[in-house]
Design a protein around this motif. Structure first.
Motif, PDB file in Angstrom:
ATOM      1  N   ASN A  41      35.310 -23.602  -6.108  1.00 27.20           N
ATOM      2  CA  ASN A  41      35.509 -22.672  -6.900  1.00 27.20           C
ATOM      3  C   ASN A  41      36.881 -21.678  -6.808  1.00 27.20           C
ATOM      4  OD1 ASN A  41      33.015 -22.795  -8.061  1.00 27.20           O
ATOM      5  ND2 ASN A  41      31.922 -21.528  -6.546  1.00 27.20           N
TER       6      ASN A  41
ATOM      7  N   SER B 177      39.410 -21.331  -9.713  1.00 30.79           N
ATOM      8  CA  SER B 177      40.089 -19.984 -10.247  1.00 30.79           C
ATOM      9  C   SER B 177      41.529 -19.954  -9.907  1.00 30.79           C
ATOM     10  CB  SER B 177      39.391 -18.802  -9.625  1.00 30.79           C
ATOM     11  OG  SER B 177      40.127 -18.400  -8.590  1.00 30.79           O
TER      12      SER B 177
ATOM     13  N   LYS C  65      42.795 -21.789 -12.823  1.00 25.52           N
ATOM     14  CA  LYS C  65      42.754 -21.194 -13.979  1.00 25.52           C
ATOM     15  C   LYS C  65      43.823 -20.100 -14.250  1.00 25.52           C
ATOM     16  CE  LYS C  65      38.119 -21.783 -15.737  1.00 25.52           C
ATOM     17  NZ  LYS C  65      36.597 -21.386 -15.673  1.00 25.52           N
TER      18      LYS C  65
END
Lengths: 508, 285
Positions: free
Chosen positions: A213, A217, A220
Motif C-alpha cells: 500500500n 501510494s 501515485k
C-alpha cells in the motif's frame, strides 16, 4: 499433496493468461498508433512532394522548357520519389508523359493516401495544379509508390508478434518459477498444519500489504507530481508558443504594411517637392513676366511710332516705297527682338527632361540673357571667370538652379543698396568634380539663417520672397545632378558653391 | 466504308467539328514575351494586360516566355505562341519568315546605355578599351546596337575589349555587380526594371543621343501569329490599344513599362529593321 501442486500451476497459468491479455491489448493499440503515425508521415511526404513538383516545374512550364521538365521528372523517378508523371498544359493538352506506354489510370486519382493504401494499387495516384505567381500554367498527374508503406506496415506486425512471443516465453518461465516457489511454500505450510504446528503469521501478510500500500501510494503521489509538472510545462510551452505566434503576426503585419508605408511616404514627399517646384516656377515666371514687359516696352513703342509715321505719311499721300520699306524694316527688327525674347522665355520654362551634354558657358549665357534687363536696370555687373566645361544632364534644370541663386544675389544687392554691384561666376574642375562658384558683394547672408538657407520657406527677403528658390536649387543639384550646394560668407558677400560629379547621370 | 458508317459520319461529323471548335475557342491564348528579363518579372510586368484581355474576351490569356532568345525565336517559328511581344528586329524576322503580323509598338523609344558601378574609374564609353563588357543575349537588339555604338567610339568588340553575353539584361547587370565585367550594356527601359537586382549604385556612361547608332529605337513590337483567327486578332489589337492608351489601369501598366502608350508601327520603321537581318543571321548560326 496433489492439490497443493495444482494451486502453483493454477497461479502460473492465470498469470500467463493475464500476461497474454495485456500483451494483446497493448499490441493492438500500439500498432494502431504506429500505423497512424506512419500514415501521417507518408501523407506529409506526399504533400511536400506535391508542393515541390508544382513549384519547381512552374517556371519551366511558363517558359515551355519541356526538356528541363523531363529531366527533373526523370530525377524524381530515379530516386523513387514518384513512379510516373503526366503533365497537361492549361488548355488540357498532354505535353509530357514520363513513359511512353503509361498503363495507369492516372486520370482517376485517389481521394486520399488512406484510400490508396486500402486498395491493391502500387501507387498513390494524385494530382496538383502547377502555378506561378498564382497563375495556373498546367496540371501534373503523378503516382507516389506506396510499396514501402505496405512493407513497413507488414514489418511492424511481424516485429510486434516476434517481440510479443519472446516476452510471453520469458514471462511464462518467470511465472512458472514463481508458481513453483509458491507451491513449495504452500506445501510447507500444509505440512506444518498437518503436523499440528499451526502458526498463523498474520504480521507477515499484513506487513506485506502495508508495504505494498505504501509503495502504491508513493507511486501515485509521484505520478501526480509528474502530471502536475507536465501540465505546468505544457502550459509554459503553450504560453511561449502563443507569444511567439503573436510576435510573428506583428512582424508579418509590419512587413506587409512596410512597403506600402514607404511608398506612401515617398509619394507624399514627391508630391510636396513637385508642389514646391511648381510654386518656385510660378514665382520665377512672375519675375520673368515683369522682365519681359520691361523688355517689350521699347520695341513695342518703336513699332507703334514706325507704323504711326507710315500711316501719317500715307494719309498725306507722301509715303514713298523707300519710306515704307524703312518702316517695314524697323518693325521687322523689333518683332524679331520680341520673338527672340519670348523664345528665351519659352525655352526656359518648357518641361524638357532630356539629358544631353551641354556646355556650362551656354547655360550661363542663357541665364545672363534672361536676366539682362534686370541686371542692367539695377546696375549689376555679371562677371564670368569660366573654363568651358561640358556637363551631362538636363540643361534647363541647371539653368534654373543658377538663375535662382543669381536672383537671390540681385535681391540682396538691391536691398542692401550696395555700390559697384557685381555677381561673379567662376567654374573649374577639381579631380572628378565640376565646381561652379557664384559670389556677390552684397554683404553676405545673416548668420542666424545661413545654416537654414536651403530649407523650404526660409527667405532673406521677408514677405517679398517665397523661400523656395534656393531650396529648389538644392533639390535640382542633389537629385538631378547627384551633386551638392553650399554657401559660405566671405569678406564682401556670399559665395554659393555648386559641386557636381563630372559626367554623372544621377538618375539611378 | 459501310452504309452505317457513312450515315454515322454524316450525322456526327459536324457535331464533332463543333465540339472540337468549341474546345479550341476555350483554349488559353498564349502571349509569348521575349525573355529580356526573368520569367517571373515578365509575368509581373505583363499580367495586367493578360487580365484585361481575359476580362474583355472571357477566356484565359497566359503570359509565356522561353528559356532564352534562341528558344524564343525557334518557338516563334513553330508558331507556339498566339501573340508575341518581342524585340523589333526579331519581330521583323517573324514577319518575313513566318507570316506574323505586326500590330502595335510602344510610343516611347529606348536607348542603349553603357553602365558601370558608381565607383568605377571609367567615365566615358571611350574609356572601355581593354575592359570586359557584359551584354544580354547575342541576338538582343541592345547587344547589336551596343556593338555599333562601341564601333563609333573606335572600339572593336572583337579586338579592343572582351565581350561576354548573358541570358538577359538583368543577368548582364548581375555580371557587372559580381565583378565579372567592368561595364554592362543594357536598354534604357530594361534598366528601369532590372537595376533592382543589383545592390550597388550604378552610373550611366555619358554619350550623346545624336550618335548615329543610338538615335532611339522602337523598344518592342506586338505581333499576331498567322494561326490566330484574323477577326479575333483584330479585336485583340483594338482592345490592347484601348487599354494602353485610354484605360486608367492600362495607363498605370504602360507607365510602369515606361512605354508612353502604344501605336501602329509604320512601314518605314519596319523597313529600317531590315538592317539588322545580317547580324541576326550571324547570331542564329
Amino acid at each position: 499433496m496433489l492439490h497443493k501442486s495444482y494451486i502453483g500451476y493454477q497461479f502460473a497459468v492465470a498469470a500467463i493468461i493475464a500476461q497474454i491479455a495485456i500483451l494483446i491489448f497493448f499490441s493492438y493499440f500500439g500498432l494502431q498508433t504506429l500505423r497512424t503515425s506512419l500514415l501521417n508521415q507518408a501523407e506529409e511526404n506526399a504533400q511536400n512532394l506535391t508542393i515541390l513538383l508544382s513549384t519547381s516545374l512552374a517556371e519551366h512550364l511558363a517558359r515551355k522548357d519541356y526538356a528541363n521538365i523531363k529531366n527533373l521528372l526523370a530525377l524524381e523517378i530515379e530516386r523513387n520519389a514518384i513512379a510516373y508523371a503526366v503533365i497537361e498544359d492549361s488548355g488540357g493538352r498532354v505535353i509530357i508523359e514520363s513513359s511512353v506506354n503509361l498503363n495507369i489510370d492516372y486520370l482517376n486519382p485517389h481521394k486520399s493516401l488512406a484510400e490508396a493504401l486500402q486498395s491493391k494499387d502500387d501507387y498513390f495516384r494524385t494530382i496538383a495544379a502547377i502555378k506561378l505567381l498564382d497563375i495556373e500554367y498546367g496540371t501534373i498527374y503523378f503516382g507516389i509508390p506506396i510499396e514501402y508503406f505496405k512493407d513497413a506496415k507488414e514489418g511492424l506486425v511481424t516485429h510486434y508478434i516476434s517481440v510479443g512471443l519472446a516476452v510471453l516465453l520469458v514471462s511464462a518461465l518467470v511465472f512458472l518459477s514463481i508458481g513453483m516457489l509458491f507451491k513449495k511454500r504452500l506445501a510447507y505450510i500444509a505440512d506444518e498444519i498437518e503436523q499440528g504446528k499451526i502458526k498463523i503469521r498474520k504480521d507477515e501478510f499484513a506487513h506485506l500489504g502495508e508495504s505494498f500500500n505504501a509503495l502504491v501510494s508513493q507511486y501515485k503521489s509521484s505520478q501526480k507530481e509528474l502530471i502536475a509538472h507536465k501540465e505546468q510545462l505544457e502550459m509554459l510551452v503553450r504560453e511561449r508558443t502563443r507569444e511567439l505566434e503573436e510576435s510573428l503576426q506583428t512582424i508579418q503585419e509590419i512587413n506587409e504594411t512596410l512597403e506600402e508605408r514607404v511608398k506612401d511616404e515617398t509619394k507624399k514627399r514627391l508630391k510636396q517637392q513637385e508642389l514646391l517646384i511648381q510654386q518656385s516656377k510660378m514665382a520665377s515666371m512672375g519675375e520673368m513676366i515683369g522682365i519681359i514687359s520691361h523688355q517689350w516696352k521699347q520695341p513695342l513703342n518703336i513699332i507703334l511710332i514706325s507704323a504711326g509715321s507710315a500711316l501719317d505719311l500715307a494719309e498725306h499721300g507722301k509715303l514713298s516705297t523707300e519710306e515704307m520699306k524703312d518702316a517695314y524694316d524697323t518693325i521687322e527688327e523689333s518683332i524679331k527682338y520680341l520673338n527672340h525674347t519670348i523664345t528665351d522665355f519659352r525655352n526656359f520654362f518648357k518641361p524638357d527632361k532630356k539629358r544631353t551634354n551641354f556646355s556650362l558657358s551656354a547655360c550661363e549665357e542663357d541665364v545672363s540673357r534672361l536676366l539682362k534687363h534686370r541686371l542692367k536696370t539695377n546696375g549689376i555687373e555679371l562677371i564670368f571667370e569660366n573654363r568651358d566645361i561640358d556637363i551631362y544632364g538636363v540643361k534647363n534644370e541647371l539653368e534654373q538652379a543658377i538663375l535662382n541663386v543669381i536672383n537671390n544675389a540681385i535681391d540682396a544687392l538691391i536691398d542692401n543698396g550696395t555700390e559697384n554691384r557685381w555677381i561673379k561666376l567662376d567654374s573649374e574642375i577639381i579631380e572628378d568634380k565640376i565646381s561652379i562658384k557664384i559670389s556677390d558683394n552684397a554683404g553676405g547672408i545673416p548668420q542666424n539663417i545661413v545654416n537654414d538657407i536651403f530649407k523650404p520657406y526660409v527667405s532673406t527677403k521677408g514677405d517679398k520672397g517665397t523661400g523656395i528658390g534656393l531650396y529648389m536649387s538644392r533639390l535640382i543639384i542633389e537629385e538631378s545632378f547627384g551633386g551638392k550646394i553650399r554657401v559660405e560668407n566671405g569678406d564682401k558677400g556670399a559665395s554659393f558653391i555648386i559641386e557636381i560629379p563630372k559626367g554623372v547621370d544621377s538618375a539611378q | 466504308m459501310g452504309m452505317r458508317n457513312k450515315i454515322f459520319t454524316i450525322l456526327f461529323a459536324p457535331l464533332l467539328a463543333t465540339i472540337v471548335g468549341f474546345a479550341d475557342s476555350k483554349k488559353p491564348i498564349e502571349i509569348g514575351i521575349l525573355p529580356y528579363l526573368d520569367t517571373k518579372e515578365l509575368i509581373r510586368l505583363y499580367q495586367p494586360l493578360a487580365n484585361n484581355l481575359k476580362k474583355e474576351f472571357d477566356r484565359e490569356f497566359l503570359i509565356m516566355s522561353a528559356k532564352d532568345y534562341k528558344a524564343f525565336v525557334e518557338m516563334t517559328a513553330n508558331r507556339s505562341y498566339d501573340i508575341i511581344i518581342t524585340d523589333p528586329h526579331l519581330g521583323r524576322l517573324a514577319e518575313l519568315q513566318d507570316g506574323y503580323a505586326p500590330i502595335l509598338r510602344p510610343k516611347a523609344n529606348c536607348y542603349v546605355e553603357a553602365v558601370v558601378l558608381e565607383e568605377s574609374s571609367v567615365f566615358e564609353v571611350g574609356g572601355l578599351k581593354n575592359k570586359t563588357i557584359a551584354a544580354p543575349h547575342k541576338l538582343a537588339q541592345t547587344t547589336i546596337i551596343g556593338k555599333r555604338i562601341l564601333k563609333e567610339y573606335n572600339l572593336n568588340p572583337h579586338t579592343d575589349l572582351r565581350f561576354i553575353n548573358r541570358l538577359d539584361h538583368r543577368n548582364a547587370l548581375l555580371a557587372l555587380s559580381k565583378g565579372e565585367a567592368d561595364a554592362a550594356i543594357v536598354s534604357s527601359l530594361a534598366l528601369i526594371h532590372a537595376k533592382s537586382a543589383v545592390p550597388q549604385k550604378l552610373r550611366i556612361l555619358p554619350q550623346t543621343y545624336d550618335d548615329k547608332a543610338n538615335k532611339g529605337e522602337m523598344p518592342m513590337i506586338y505581333m499576331l501569329s498567322p494561326n490566330l483567327d484574323k477577326e479575333l486578332g483584330k479585336s485583340i489589337k483594338i482592345s490592347i490599344e484601348k487599354f494602353a492608351n485610354n484605360d486608367p489601369k492600362g495607363k498605370e501598366w504602360i507607365d510602369k513599362l515606361k512605354h508612353e502608350g502604344v501605336r501602329e508601327p509604320n512601314l518605314e520603321e519596319l523597313l529600317l529593321l531590315d538592317s539588322y537581318m545580317d547580324d541576326l543571321k550571324e547570331g542564329l548560326e
